[in-house]
Motif scaffolding. Structure first.
Motif, mmCIF file in Angstrom:
data_model
loop_
_atom_site.group_PDB
_atom_site.id
_atom_site.type_symbol
_atom_site.label_atom_id
_atom_site.label_comp_id
_atom_site.label_asym_id
_atom_site.label_seq_id
_atom_site.Cartn_x
_atom_site.Cartn_y
_atom_site.Cartn_z
ATOM 1 N N ALA A 94 0.813 -1.224 0.000
ATOM 2 C CA ALA A 94 0.000 0.000 0.000
ATOM 3 C C ALA A 94 0.842 1.268 0.000
ATOM 4 C CB ALA A 94 -0.934 0.015 1.205
ATOM 5 N N SER A 95 2.105 1.162 0.388
ATOM 6 C CA SER A 95 2.949 2.358 0.405
ATOM 7 C C SER A 95 3.057 3.000 -0.976
ATOM 8 C CB SER A 95 4.345 2.011 0.923
ATOM 9 O OG SER A 95 4.292 1.612 2.272
ATOM 10 N N GLU A 96 2.910 2.189 -2.030
ATOM 11 C CA GLU A 96 2.991 2.760 -3.373
ATOM 12 C C GLU A 96 1.862 3.750 -3.619
ATOM 13 O OE1 GLU A 96 3.193 1.619 -8.133
ATOM 14 O OE2 GLU A 96 2.991 0.005 -6.656
ATOM 15 N N TYR A 97 0.711 3.552 -3.002
ATOM 16 C CA TYR A 97 -0.399 4.480 -3.200
ATOM 17 C C TYR A 97 -0.015 5.896 -2.773
ATOM 18 C CZ TYR A 97 -3.102 0.099 -3.288
ATOM 19 O OH TYR A 97 -3.570 -1.157 -3.569
ATOM 20 N N PHE A 98 0.927 5.990 -1.819
ATOM 21 C CA PHE A 98 1.359 7.273 -1.272
ATOM 22 C C PHE A 98 2.727 7.693 -1.828
ATOM 23 C CE2 PHE A 98 -1.188 4.866 1.760
ATOM 24 C CZ PHE A 98 -2.186 5.759 2.092
ATOM 25 N N ASN A 99 3.213 6.967 -2.829
ATOM 26 C CA ASN A 99 4.543 7.188 -3.412
ATOM 27 C C ASN A 99 5.638 7.087 -2.354
ATOM 28 O OD1 ASN A 99 5.550 7.468 -6.090
ATOM 29 N ND2 ASN A 99 6.324 9.501 -5.582
ATOM 30 N N CYS A 100 5.478 6.116 -1.480
ATOM 31 C CA CYS A 100 6.414 5.924 -0.364
ATOM 32 C C CYS A 100 6.956 4.501 -0.324
ATOM 33 C CB CYS A 100 5.723 6.239 0.962
ATOM 34 S SG CYS A 100 5.357 7.991 1.223
ATOM 35 N N SER A 101 7.098 3.851 -1.478
ATOM 36 C CA SER A 101 7.491 2.442 -1.491
ATOM 37 C C SER A 101 8.923 2.264 -1.963
ATOM 38 C CB SER A 101 6.542 1.633 -2.384
ATOM 39 O OG SER A 101 6.561 2.129 -3.709
ATOM 40 N N ALA A 102 9.542 1.216 -1.434
ATOM 41 C CA ALA A 102 10.883 0.819 -1.882
ATOM 42 C C ALA A 102 10.762 0.096 -3.220
ATOM 43 C CB ALA A 102 11.513 -0.097 -0.839
ATOM 44 N N PRO A 103 11.817 0.162 -4.046
ATOM 45 C CA PRO A 103 13.086 0.865 -3.865
ATOM 46 C C PRO A 103 13.044 2.321 -4.314
ATOM 47 C CG PRO A 103 13.183 -0.403 -5.881
ATOM 48 C CD PRO A 103 11.828 -0.692 -5.276
ATOM 49 N N ASP A 104 11.864 2.800 -4.737
ATOM 50 C CA ASP A 104 11.776 4.174 -5.236
ATOM 51 C C ASP A 104 12.185 5.192 -4.181
ATOM 52 O OD1 ASP A 104 10.787 3.303 -7.723
ATOM 53 O OD2 ASP A 104 8.752 3.230 -6.946
ATOM 54 N N THR A 105 11.816 4.944 -2.917
ATOM 55 C CA THR A 105 12.144 5.911 -1.869
ATOM 56 C C THR A 105 13.661 6.109 -1.785
ATOM 57 O OG1 THR A 105 11.944 4.083 -0.292
ATOM 58 C CG2 THR A 105 10.068 5.584 -0.493
ATOM 59 N N GLY A 106 14.398 5.002 -1.712
ATOM 60 C CA GLY A 106 15.853 5.113 -1.641
ATOM 61 C C GLY A 106 16.447 5.738 -2.881
ATOM 62 N N ASN A 107 15.919 5.381 -4.038
ATOM 63 C CA ASN A 107 16.444 5.943 -5.285
ATOM 64 C C ASN A 107 16.151 7.431 -5.396
ATOM 65 O OD1 ASN A 107 17.389 3.418 -5.967
ATOM 66 N ND2 ASN A 107 15.637 2.902 -7.250
ATOM 67 N N MET A 108 14.984 7.843 -4.909
ATOM 68 C CA MET A 108 14.682 9.275 -4.914
ATOM 69 C C MET A 108 15.607 10.032 -3.964
ATOM 70 S SD MET A 108 10.524 9.672 -5.298
ATOM 71 C CE MET A 108 9.870 8.149 -4.629
ATOM 72 N N GLU A 109 15.927 9.418 -2.821
ATOM 73 C CA GLU A 109 16.854 10.067 -1.899
ATOM 74 C C GLU A 109 18.232 10.202 -2.522
ATOM 75 O OE1 GLU A 109 16.867 9.511 2.282
ATOM 76 O OE2 GLU A 109 15.015 8.352 2.269
ATOM 77 N N VAL A 110 18.673 9.171 -3.246
ATOM 78 C CA VAL A 110 19.962 9.251 -3.935
ATOM 79 C C VAL A 110 19.979 10.424 -4.903
ATOM 80 C CG1 VAL A 110 21.412 8.119 -5.687
ATOM 81 C CG2 VAL A 110 20.631 6.833 -3.690
ATOM 82 N N LEU A 111 18.949 10.519 -5.720
ATOM 83 C CA LEU A 111 18.907 11.586 -6.722
ATOM 84 C C LEU A 111 18.747 12.961 -6.079
ATOM 85 C CD1 LEU A 111 16.739 9.726 -9.366
ATOM 86 C CD2 LEU A 111 19.093 10.521 -9.699
ATOM 87 N N ALA A 112 17.963 13.043 -5.010
ATOM 88 C CA ALA A 112 17.778 14.328 -4.331
ATOM 89 C C ALA A 112 19.056 14.776 -3.637
ATOM 90 C CB ALA A 112 16.642 14.225 -3.315
#
Length: 408
Positions: A94-112
């Motif tokens: 369900a975290s994907e519904y809030f755009n808070c799911s792995a591995p995207d969260t970690g990858n977004m932090e890397v890019l940010a």
């Protein structure tokens, strides 16, 4: 640390709870049945984008990104995010519904944190918008990747490009049709210190030379549509501007990425354990065996009590780790991050196992959440480093620290 949630966090918790009640729990079975149907392999459940749009409109979006990321962040601390992630984590995925799911969260932090303005424009912005997904490409079949200095996939300079050759596996999200970008950890040098020989590079999913060999199942499930892939990279060529931060900076980036990712898993696991306990309590109150409610059995009461204690202990340790990350940074908080990464999956396994037992045979099925929580906790004992690595590093660190103390 203040044990009372702030008014802001209380309001967000209420908002997420209402959102889950309205949009997530009611469709949980429908979504799971869709993904379990072989005809829908590697297809996304059709309702996901509608729920994401509702969450985004409600402001329940990208809550994971800590406040220090400025314009990219909604402004929460790790401590404030933890109880929110727990609520999202009650339903696996369900975290994907809030755009808070792995591995995207970690990858977004890397890019940010480390990306150039061009990399942020091309990849971070669509990730933050939930328009695409991503994969983190690290683990390899031929080497023990829990020691990441073993990673052998080559990143070699050739003119204006880098050329990537190697074989990877357990690449989560590679099968998702929305995955458009890989962040790959590979070896860019064989000289110098071991921790300065690796780099991280952005590879668009459709780059020639990438072959997805097969899906890898987890306890007989391929986790469609997300999936975990074995992938080969053969003369995969990307421009030099796709390198992140610089040659030899791979481990520096990895440490910045993995700390938050590890604790996010733990936050979600607390939610799954809590939900398993709630299901267990309702089951024993409404089930009769040998002339007595299960809730009247002494051993059952002990299981409920122990589960409550263990969840509370893990929750408090998670909050303490999050607070330390906010106050002192991920590097200083690494002992607490390691501790909760060891504790939370094992605790959730134990609590879910007890819940499965009180449900009897049906407890082994997907009719109720505990079985899924048990399996999820089991494989998360490998994600972001196996138990043994965290235990070894934490033990080494504590031996040094405790021996530095005066003898009293």
């Amino acid at each position: 640390m203040d044990f009372e949630y702030s008014d802001k966090v209380k309001a967000l918790r209420a908002q997420i709870t209402d959102f889950m009640d309205a949009h997530v729990y009611p469709i949980e079975k429908e979504r799971d049945h869709f993904h379990d149907d072989p005809a829908n392999l590697w297809k996304r459940w059709p309702g996901i984008e509608d729920i994401k749009a509702k969450a985004k409109a409600a402001g329940l979006w990208n809550l994971f990104l800590p406040h220090e990321y400025g314009e990219w962040s909604p402004g929460l601390t790790n401590l404030e995010y933890a109880p929110l992630a727990e609520l999202m984590g009650r339903v696996i995925g369900a975290s994907e519904y809030f755009n808070c799911s792995a591995p995207d969260t970690g990858n977004m932090e890397v890019l940010a944190r480390y990306g150039t303005p061009e990399q942020q424009e091309k990849w971070l912005k669509p990730l933050l918008a939930g328009e695409i997904r991503s994969s983190y490409v690290m683990t390899e079949p031929e080497v023990a990747s829990s020691d990441a200095t073993n990673v052998a996939t080559r990143i070699e300079a050739d003119g204006d490009d880098y050329v990537i050759n190697g074989r990877k596996w357990w690449i989560s999200g590679a099968f998702d049709p929305n995955t458009k970008i890989f962040i790959l950890l590979g070896r860019s040098s064989t000289e110098g210190p071991r921790h300065k020989q690796h780099s991280q590079i952005l590879i668009p999913r459709d780059t020639p030379g990438i072959e997805i060999v097969r899906p890898l199942d987890v306890l007989h499930s391929v986790h469609s549509p997300f999936g975990h892939a074995e992938i080969t990279f053969t003369d995969v060529r990307v421009p030099k501007e796709n390198l992140i931060l610089g040659e030899g900076r791979g481990f520096e980036i990895a440490q910045g990425r993995l700390g938050p990712g590890r604790i996010h898993h733990c936050m979600r696991l607390i939610g799954q354990a809590q939900r398993s306990l709630e299901y267990m309590a309702r089951r024993v109150e409404n089930r009769v065996a040998f002339g007595r409610k299960l809730a009247d059995q002494g051993s059952i009461r002990q299981d409920i009590a122990l589960s409550f204690c263990e969840i509370e202990q893990a929750r408090l340790l998670t909050l303490k780790a999050a607070d330390a990350m906010d106050r002192y940074g991920n590097k200083v908080a690494k002992d607490l991050i390691a501790a909760i990464k060891i504790v939370a999956p094992r605790m959730t396994q134990t609590v879910a196992d007890r819940a499965m037992q009180v449900f009897g045979g049906i407890g082994m099925s997907s009719d109720f959440p505990p079985a899924s929580a048990f399996m999820n906790a089991r494989y998360l004992r490998f994600a972001d480093g196996p138990d043994e690595v965290h235990l070894a590093q934490l033990g080494k660190q504590k031996i040094a620290e405790l021996n530095a103390l005066p003898v009293r």
